[in-house]
Design a protein around this motif. Structure first.
Motif, PDB file in Angstrom:
ATOM      1  N   ALA A 101       0.823  -1.211   0.000  1.00 35.29           N
ATOM      2  CA  ALA A 101       0.000   0.000   0.000  1.00 35.29           C
ATOM      3  C   ALA A 101       0.858   1.262   0.000  1.00 35.29           C
ATOM      4  CB  ALA A 101      -0.935  -0.010   1.202  1.00 35.29           C
ATOM      5  N   ARG A 102       1.925   1.281   0.750  1.00 32.42           N
ATOM      6  CA  ARG A 102       2.794   2.456   0.797  1.00 32.42           C
ATOM      7  C   ARG A 102       3.431   2.721  -0.563  1.00 32.42           C
ATOM      8  NH1 ARG A 102       8.169   2.693   1.395  1.00 32.42           N
ATOM      9  NH2 ARG A 102       8.223   0.485   1.970  1.00 32.42           N
ATOM     10  N   GLU A 103       3.834   1.672  -1.241  1.00 33.54           N
ATOM     11  CA  GLU A 103       4.455   1.841  -2.545  1.00 33.54           C
ATOM     12  C   GLU A 103       3.442   2.258  -3.604  1.00 33.54           C
ATOM     13  OE1 GLU A 103       8.050  -1.433  -1.922  1.00 33.54           O
ATOM     14  OE2 GLU A 103       6.118  -2.032  -2.760  1.00 33.54           O
ATOM     15  N   TYR A 104       2.211   1.736  -3.517  1.00 30.36           N
ATOM     16  CA  TYR A 104       1.158   2.212  -4.424  1.00 30.36           C
ATOM     17  C   TYR A 104       0.911   3.702  -4.224  1.00 30.36           C
ATOM     18  CZ  TYR A 104      -0.387  -2.345  -6.187  1.00 30.36           C
ATOM     19  OH  TYR A 104      -0.453  -3.564  -6.824  1.00 30.36           O
ATOM     20  N   ALA A 105       0.852   4.137  -2.961  1.00 27.91           N
ATOM     21  CA  ALA A 105       0.589   5.553  -2.670  1.00 27.91           C
ATOM     22  C   ALA A 105       1.716   6.440  -3.182  1.00 27.91           C
ATOM     23  CB  ALA A 105       0.410   5.750  -1.173  1.00 27.91           C
ATOM     24  N   THR A 106       2.911   5.892  -3.306  1.00 30.86           N
ATOM     25  CA  THR A 106       4.035   6.660  -3.808  1.00 30.86           C
ATOM     26  C   THR A 106       4.082   6.682  -5.331  1.00 30.86           C
ATOM     27  OG1 THR A 106       5.305   6.067  -1.842  1.00 30.86           O
ATOM     28  CG2 THR A 106       6.533   6.906  -3.741  1.00 30.86           C
ATOM     29  N   LEU A 107       3.795   5.562  -5.957  1.00 30.82           N
ATOM     30  CA  LEU A 107       4.007   5.428  -7.393  1.00 30.82           C
ATOM     31  C   LEU A 107       2.829   5.925  -8.234  1.00 30.82           C
ATOM     32  CD1 LEU A 107       5.743   1.933  -7.515  1.00 30.82           C
ATOM     33  CD2 LEU A 107       6.792   4.178  -7.753  1.00 30.82           C
ATOM     34  N   ILE A 108       1.597   5.709  -7.797  1.00 30.52           N
ATOM     35  CA  ILE A 108       0.440   6.091  -8.612  1.00 30.52           C
ATOM     36  C   ILE A 108       0.408   7.595  -8.883  1.00 30.52           C
ATOM     37  CG2 ILE A 108      -2.076   6.231  -8.625  1.00 30.52           C
ATOM     38  CD1 ILE A 108      -2.168   3.458  -7.422  1.00 30.52           C
ATOM     39  N   PRO A 109       0.631   8.473  -7.877  1.00 31.25           N
ATOM     40  CA  PRO A 109       0.688   9.910  -8.217  1.00 31.25           C
ATOM     41  C   PRO A 109       1.788  10.251  -9.217  1.00 31.25           C
ATOM     42  CG  PRO A 109       0.400   9.611  -5.859  1.00 31.25           C
ATOM     43  CD  PRO A 109       0.690   8.262  -6.417  1.00 31.25           C
ATOM     44  N   LEU A 110       2.920   9.540  -9.144  1.00 28.09           N
ATOM     45  CA  LEU A 110       3.987   9.798 -10.108  1.00 28.09           C
ATOM     46  C   LEU A 110       3.566   9.395 -11.516  1.00 28.09           C
ATOM     47  CD1 LEU A 110       7.116   8.626  -8.076  1.00 28.09           C
ATOM     48  CD2 LEU A 110       6.317  10.965  -8.476  1.00 28.09           C
ATOM     49  N   VAL A 111       2.845   8.293 -11.643  1.00 29.37           N
ATOM     50  CA  VAL A 111       2.367   7.866 -12.954  1.00 29.37           C
ATOM     51  C   VAL A 111       1.369   8.884 -13.515  1.00 29.37           C
ATOM     52  CG1 VAL A 111       1.067   6.088 -14.174  1.00 29.37           C
ATOM     53  CG2 VAL A 111       2.806   5.428 -12.512  1.00 29.37           C
ATOM     54  N   ILE A 112       0.497   9.400 -12.644  1.00 25.64           N
ATOM     55  CA  ILE A 112      -0.461  10.419 -13.086  1.00 25.64           C
ATOM     56  C   ILE A 112       0.274  11.663 -13.570  1.00 25.64           C
ATOM     57  CG2 ILE A 112      -2.314  11.958 -12.314  1.00 25.64           C
ATOM     58  CD1 ILE A 112      -3.211   9.739 -10.423  1.00 25.64           C
ATOM     59  N   LEU A 113       1.320  12.066 -12.864  1.00 25.88           N
ATOM     60  CA  LEU A 113       2.108  13.228 -13.292  1.00 25.88           C
ATOM     61  C   LEU A 113       2.803  12.971 -14.627  1.00 25.88           C
ATOM     62  CD1 LEU A 113       3.761  14.448  -9.964  1.00 25.88           C
ATOM     63  CD2 LEU A 113       2.074  15.667 -11.338  1.00 25.88           C
ATOM     64  N   MET A 114       3.269  11.751 -14.839  1.00 29.22           N
ATOM     65  CA  MET A 114       3.927  11.439 -16.115  1.00 29.22           C
ATOM     66  C   MET A 114       2.982  11.684 -17.287  1.00 29.22           C
ATOM     67  SD  MET A 114       5.930   7.912 -15.181  1.00 29.22           S
ATOM     68  CE  MET A 114       7.004   7.810 -13.750  1.00 29.22           C
ATOM     69  N   PHE A 115       1.751  11.211 -17.165  1.00 24.34           N
ATOM     70  CA  PHE A 115       0.787  11.397 -18.255  1.00 24.34           C
ATOM     71  C   PHE A 115       0.314  12.844 -18.327  1.00 24.34           C
ATOM     72  CE2 PHE A 115       0.455   6.768 -17.885  1.00 24.34           C
ATOM     73  CZ  PHE A 115       0.430   6.409 -19.223  1.00 24.34           C
ATOM     74  N   TRP A 116       0.119  13.495 -17.180  1.00 21.24           N
ATOM     75  CA  TRP A 116      -0.375  14.870 -17.187  1.00 21.24           C
ATOM     76  C   TRP A 116       0.630  15.807 -17.861  1.00 21.24           C
ATOM     77  CZ3 TRP A 116       0.838  18.892 -13.145  1.00 21.24           C
ATOM     78  CH2 TRP A 116       0.162  20.081 -13.423  1.00 21.24           C
ATOM     79  N   ILE A 117       1.904  15.689 -17.504  1.00 20.81           N
ATOM     80  CA  ILE A 117       2.926  16.530 -18.121  1.00 20.81           C
ATOM     81  C   ILE A 117       3.076  16.202 -19.604  1.00 20.81           C
ATOM     82  CG2 ILE A 117       5.381  17.112 -18.099  1.00 20.81           C
ATOM     83  CD1 ILE A 117       5.369  16.570 -15.095  1.00 20.81           C
TER      84      ILE A 117
END
Length: 213
Positions: A101-117
């Motif tokens: 769960a901790r790693e999901y909470a860290t990685l999912i926002p980063l993936v969203i930022l990758m697509f958003w940028i």
């Protein structure tokens, strides 16, 4: 994350991790594609803007940078293939824990930022514009000088009511008229009559028009 599970960074110690860690393999693939500059991801926007700016300075440097991008894509794909694909060759990797769960909470926002940028980078460009201009002024002090001077001249002519010359407007050039087309008057000094036009001064014997035409 792999180091926390195995306490090693040697590529030879891994292999086939997509079997025990499928979710980690999926996110690792997205991060790898972003690093190699796949369109719709943030790495593509960074590489494209860098190459675009480099092209304005030197085509040679742009070619070398493009060659570096190709090498980077090659080693990233080679790394992913060695670590994630194939059979699990090391027994120590057969029962590795997938993302928690901790790693999901860290990685999912980063993936969203990758697509958003990668899809809509304009808000970040708005904040980066001024620092980039300051860096350019330090490296090449005269880069913006000519452009700003031309803009001020153009603005002053507009405010004074005078239209700027054709060669002063960026991107426009008006060709000078040819000798034969410089004066459309005929030999008598009068403008030739065009179809549907009424002569400005009627000749003798021609009827005068009454009322607005």
């Amino acid at each position: 994350m792999l180091y926390e599970r195995r306490h090693t960074r040697l590529i030879s110690e891994f292999g086939g991790l997509s079997t025990p860690m499928p979710n980690f393999a999926a996110i690792y693939m997205i991060a790898s594609l972003s690093s190699l500059g796949l369109p719709l991801l943030n790495g593509f926007i960074g590489e494209f803007t860098i190459l675009r700016g480099t092209y304005e300075v030197s085509i040679k440097y742009t070619a070398w940078a493009s060659f570096g991008i190709i090498l980077g894509a090659a080693y990233l794909l080679w790394l992913y293939q060695r670590v994630m694909f194939g059979p699990v060759t090391n027994p120590a990797n057969e029962h590795l824990e997938d993302l928690n769960a901790r790693e999901y909470a860290t990685l999912i926002p980063l993936v969203i930022l990758m697509f958003w940028i990668g899809i809509y980078p304009k808000p970040l460009f708005r904040y980066l514009e001024r620092p980039v201009q300051q860096i350019v002024e330090q490296v090449n002090p005269g880069y913006y000088g000519a452009e700003r001077a031309a803009a001020l001249v153009y603005k002053g002519r507009l405010e004074s009511g005078r239209l700027p010359a054709a060669n002063a407007m960026p991107g426009m050039s008006m060709p000078s008229p040819a000798k034969d087309d410089a004066d459309p008057r005929n030999g008598s000094g009068q403008m030739p009559a065009m179809p549907g036009n009424v002569p400005a001064t009627p000749s003798e014997g021609s009827p005068r028009l009454a009322g607005p035409v």
